[in-house]
Structure formats: C-alpha cells, structure tokens
Design a protein around this motif. Sequence first.
Motif, PDB file in Angstrom:
ATOM      1  N   THR A 181       0.835  -1.292   0.145  1.00  0.00           N
ATOM      2  CA  THR A 181       0.048   0.015  -0.026  1.00  0.00           C
ATOM      3  C   THR A 181       0.743   1.142  -0.070  1.00  0.00           C
ATOM      4  O   THR A 181       2.069   1.246   0.055  1.00  0.00           O
ATOM      5  N   ARG A 182       0.215   2.305  -0.178  1.00  0.00           N
ATOM      6  CA  ARG A 182       0.862   3.656  -0.154  1.00  0.00           C
ATOM      7  C   ARG A 182       0.861   4.275   1.216  1.00  0.00           C
ATOM      8  O   ARG A 182       1.061   5.549   1.429  1.00  0.00           O
ATOM      9  N   ASP A 183       0.927   3.479   2.154  1.00  0.00           N
ATOM     10  CA  ASP A 183       0.888   3.823   3.803  1.00  0.00           C
ATOM     11  C   ASP A 183       2.309   4.525   3.954  1.00  0.00           C
ATOM     12  O   ASP A 183       3.422   3.814   3.984  1.00  0.00           O
ATOM     13  N   THR A 184       2.271   5.845   4.219  1.00  0.00           N
ATOM     14  CA  THR A 184       3.733   6.432   4.017  1.00  0.00           C
ATOM     15  C   THR A 184       4.504   6.142   5.172  1.00  0.00           C
ATOM     16  O   THR A 184       5.758   6.253   5.442  1.00  0.00           O
ATOM     17  N   GLY A 236       5.349   3.480   0.074  1.00  0.00           N
ATOM     18  CA  GLY A 236       5.046   4.912   0.555  1.00  0.00           C
ATOM     19  C   GLY A 236       6.201   5.674   0.920  1.00  0.00           C
ATOM     20  O   GLY A 236       6.345   6.863   0.747  1.00  0.00           O
ATOM     21  N   LEU A 237       7.254   4.923   1.611  1.00  0.00           N
ATOM     22  CA  LEU A 237       8.415   5.545   2.139  1.00  0.00           C
ATOM     23  C   LEU A 237       9.374   5.652   1.171  1.00  0.00           C
ATOM     24  O   LEU A 237      10.329   6.797   1.276  1.00  0.00           O
ATOM     25  N   TYR A 265       9.651   3.817  -2.422  1.00  0.00           N
ATOM     26  CA  TYR A 265       9.431   3.898  -3.889  1.00  0.00           C
ATOM     27  C   TYR A 265       8.467   5.040  -4.541  1.00  0.00           C
ATOM     28  O   TYR A 265       7.481   5.044  -3.898  1.00  0.00           O
ATOM     29  N   GLN A 266       8.690   6.002  -5.363  1.00  0.00           N
ATOM     30  CA  GLN A 266       7.926   7.298  -5.348  1.00  0.00           C
ATOM     31  C   GLN A 266       7.265   7.066  -6.868  1.00  0.00           C
ATOM     32  O   GLN A 266       6.201   7.627  -6.946  1.00  0.00           O
ATOM     33  N   SER A 267       7.877   5.979  -7.693  1.00  0.00           N
ATOM     34  CA  SER A 267       7.117   5.968  -9.285  1.00  0.00           C
ATOM     35  C   SER A 267       5.819   5.463  -9.075  1.00  0.00           C
ATOM     36  O   SER A 267       5.337   4.765  -8.047  1.00  0.00           O
ATOM     37  N   THR A 268       4.826   5.723  -9.849  1.00  0.00           N
ATOM     38  CA  THR A 268       3.543   5.185  -9.973  1.00  0.00           C
ATOM     39  C   THR A 268       3.664   4.042 -10.757  1.00  0.00           C
ATOM     40  O   THR A 268       2.526   3.118 -10.817  1.00  0.00           O
ATOM     41  N   SER A 269       4.525   3.840 -11.408  1.00  0.00           N
ATOM     42  CA  SER A 269       4.772   2.592 -12.418  1.00  0.00           C
ATOM     43  C   SER A 269       5.476   1.509 -11.521  1.00  0.00           C
ATOM     44  O   SER A 269       6.719   1.733 -11.423  1.00  0.00           O
ATOM     45  N   ARG A 270       4.787   0.558 -10.896  1.00  0.00           N
ATOM     46  CA  ARG A 270       5.570  -0.622 -10.337  1.00  0.00           C
ATOM     47  C   ARG A 270       5.444  -2.013 -10.597  1.00  0.00           C
ATOM     48  O   ARG A 270       4.693  -2.290 -11.299  1.00  0.00           O
ATOM     49  N   THR A 271       6.376  -2.829 -10.230  1.00  0.00           N
ATOM     50  CA  THR A 271       6.206  -4.272 -10.664  1.00  0.00           C
ATOM     51  C   THR A 271       5.033  -4.844  -9.862  1.00  0.00           C
ATOM     52  O   THR A 271       4.963  -4.537  -9.046  1.00  0.00           O
ATOM     53  N   SER A 272       4.370  -5.616 -10.976  1.00  0.00           N
ATOM     54  CA  SER A 272       3.245  -6.154 -10.390  1.00  0.00           C
ATOM     55  C   SER A 272       3.671  -7.493  -9.325  1.00  0.00           C
ATOM     56  O   SER A 272       4.730  -8.244  -9.551  1.00  0.00           O
ATOM     57  N   PRO A 322      -2.975  -2.103  -6.919  1.00  0.00           N
ATOM     58  CA  PRO A 322      -3.584  -1.714  -7.840  1.00  0.00           C
ATOM     59  C   PRO A 322      -2.965  -0.815  -8.697  1.00  0.00           C
ATOM     60  O   PRO A 322      -3.475  -0.525  -9.878  1.00  0.00           O
ATOM     61  N   GLU A 323      -1.617  -0.502  -8.292  1.00  0.00           N
ATOM     62  CA  GLU A 323      -1.003   0.419  -9.340  1.00  0.00           C
ATOM     63  C   GLU A 323       0.258  -0.319 -10.063  1.00  0.00           C
ATOM     64  O   GLU A 323       1.076   0.148 -10.757  1.00  0.00           O
ATOM     65  N   SER A 324       0.109  -1.590 -10.061  1.00  0.00           N
ATOM     66  CA  SER A 324       1.142  -2.604 -10.836  1.00  0.00           C
ATOM     67  C   SER A 324       1.042  -2.130 -12.363  1.00  0.00           C
ATOM     68  O   SER A 324       0.024  -1.692 -12.697  1.00  0.00           O
TER      69      SER A 324
END
Length: 360
Positions: free
Chosen positions: A191-194, A200-201, A203-210, A217-219
């Motif tokens: 999750t994007r729990d910072t 959240g802490l 990795y900043q990119s919105t494109s990430r490895t599945s 959801p953002e894979s």
Amino acid sequence: MITDRVSPSGVAINRQNNLTRLQNELATLTAEMSSGRKSDPTRELGVGASLLYKLYGDVQQGEAIKNSTSLAGKRIEAMQTALTQVGDLMDQMSPEILKTDSLKGNGYTIIASNAREMLGSMIDLLNTSWDGQNIFGGTDSSQPPLANSSTLLDWAQTQLDDAVTAAGDALDETEAAALITTFDTMFANETRDTSNSFYGLVYQSTSRTSMGSSADPESDTDTLIRIGAGETLSYNVRADNQTFKDAFKSLAILSTLDASSSELSEDAKTALIDEAGELMRGARSQLTVLAGVLGGKQERLEKVATIQDKAVTAATAQINDLEGADYYTISDKVSTLQIQLNATYAITAKLAELSLVNYL
C-alpha cells in the motif's frame, strides 16, 4: 463553304498542339536524364504501382522500428551499466566480511557506515536517467523512482529505537528477530502507507512491478518495444524489483549495527548480520539472473536492428529500380523527339513562307 474555311484552321491548331506535346515530352525526358529518376513511375507501372506503394510503406515502417529499437537498445545499455555497478556494490558486502568471527573492535561500526554509503550509491544508480528519462521508473519515467537514502535510514533507526524502548534493555536474539520481522513487514507492504510501507516511504514512481496481489492496484505492464508488424519485445526492470528490495532491506538492517551494547547485544548483532548476509547473497544471485535476462533482450534488439537495416536497404534498392530512369532508352527517345520537333519546325516555317493565294 464553312467546312472549307474551318479545316485549314483546325490543321494549324492540331499542329500547334502536337508541337506543344513534343516540347513537354522533351522537357520531361531531359529532366529524367538529369535527375536519374522517372517523373511519374506509377503511371508506367499501372496496376503494379501497388508494389511501389508497399515498398515505401516497408521503408517507413523499417525506419520507425530501427529508431525505436536503437533508442531502446541505448536505454537498456544504460540499465546494464547501472546494474553492473549495483552488483559491484553488493559484492563489497560479500559473505566474507559478514562473518561474526572476523569482527573486532570497531568492525560493527565500519559495516554500518559502509552500509549507509552503499545504500546511497545504490539508490543513486537506480535513479539513473538517460535522455531525460529515469530508466528504472517504468512508464513513470519523469521523476526519480526512489527517495533519498536518508529516508530509509531514518526509518530503520526509528524502528531500532522503538524496539529498544519497548524492551527496556538491549535487544537479545529473539527481540532482534522481531525487529527483522518489522523490516519484512515494511518491505512487503504494497500500500501507499507512508509510515510503514516501502511503496509509501521509499518507492516514488507510480509505475511499479506487479506483485501478483489484489492489494497491488498500481502495478504496471511491462515496457514494450515495437520490433515488427504486430510484434513487440517486453522488459520489466524497475527500482522496486525484489532484487533491489532485498538489497535495500539488507543494507538498512546493517545500518543499525553501530548501536551501542546498551541497545544491541552481541547475539542480536549476530542475528541481524546473519539475516542481512542471507538477503544480500540472495539479491546478488537474483541480480545475475536479472542482468542476464535483460542482456538477452538487448541482444534481440541488436538482431532486430540489423534485420530491419537490411530490409530497408533491400526495399530502397527495389524502389530505385522501379523509379530509376533508363538513360539509354531516354536518350533514344530524346533523339527521336528532336527529329520530330525539327521536322515540325521546318514544316511550320515553310507554311509561313507561302502567300495567301498559294496556301488557298
């Protein structure tokens, strides 16, 4: 009477039209001889003109594929260079220097300091940009995919401080294992729990490895490169690859080893080193596979570029054959036209000399 008067006029007009036609044809042939190209090759080809159009389409497509594969090849080359340097960093934290029996005096402090430096260098390498794109950011290449190393290092120190506070004394082996679990949880959190998530802490990119999870959801899909008609080549190397995450976790754990004996017992430090060593060895092995797979993609791109270059060259040669002017044939035609023009001019001149009485 009307017919008798119109006929001579019609002959003159027809002669003038014929003269104009001959002049235009001569001008066209002269231009073809000068340029070496047919002025209207499709007219001569007739129904075969579709071949010429297809060849032009093949050249256009081939050039586009050559350009895309060339750019992708350079991008992958930059990635391979960065991966090689990341591997060198991992090798510096080899199993030999992670043995407890070799640690004397300030050994823990040295390892912790080196881990911080290597984490910063590794993140810098994975934030590498080429041609204005951050190459390990996937499709979201406009920004560096990873936050500054101090973000993760500060988080690791906070976890240690909280664990020591909760224990009320220096952590033992069991409590060190619980601290490791805290690291595992943070790096596994999708999750994007910072406050407690790698995504959240760090990795900043919105494109990430599945990750193969519904909580992801953002894979993003693999990066695709067009290598032919309806054919693509994919690769997927982002900074959140499990290889890098394991290395980050290892270095973050090692960064806590310079804690005092009132925070970490010898048994706790041994447990942390053992875990970090396993993670780093596994990451190094994964990196070898990752670089090998990427190298295979790079080799495929090079072969595609070579094939496309040959295809474009062949299609261009065919176009030249179809559009190229035949010098000798045109030369014969020009000679024939010049004779016809001279004859026409001579007839016209003779007629101009006749009196109206002789002409009638």
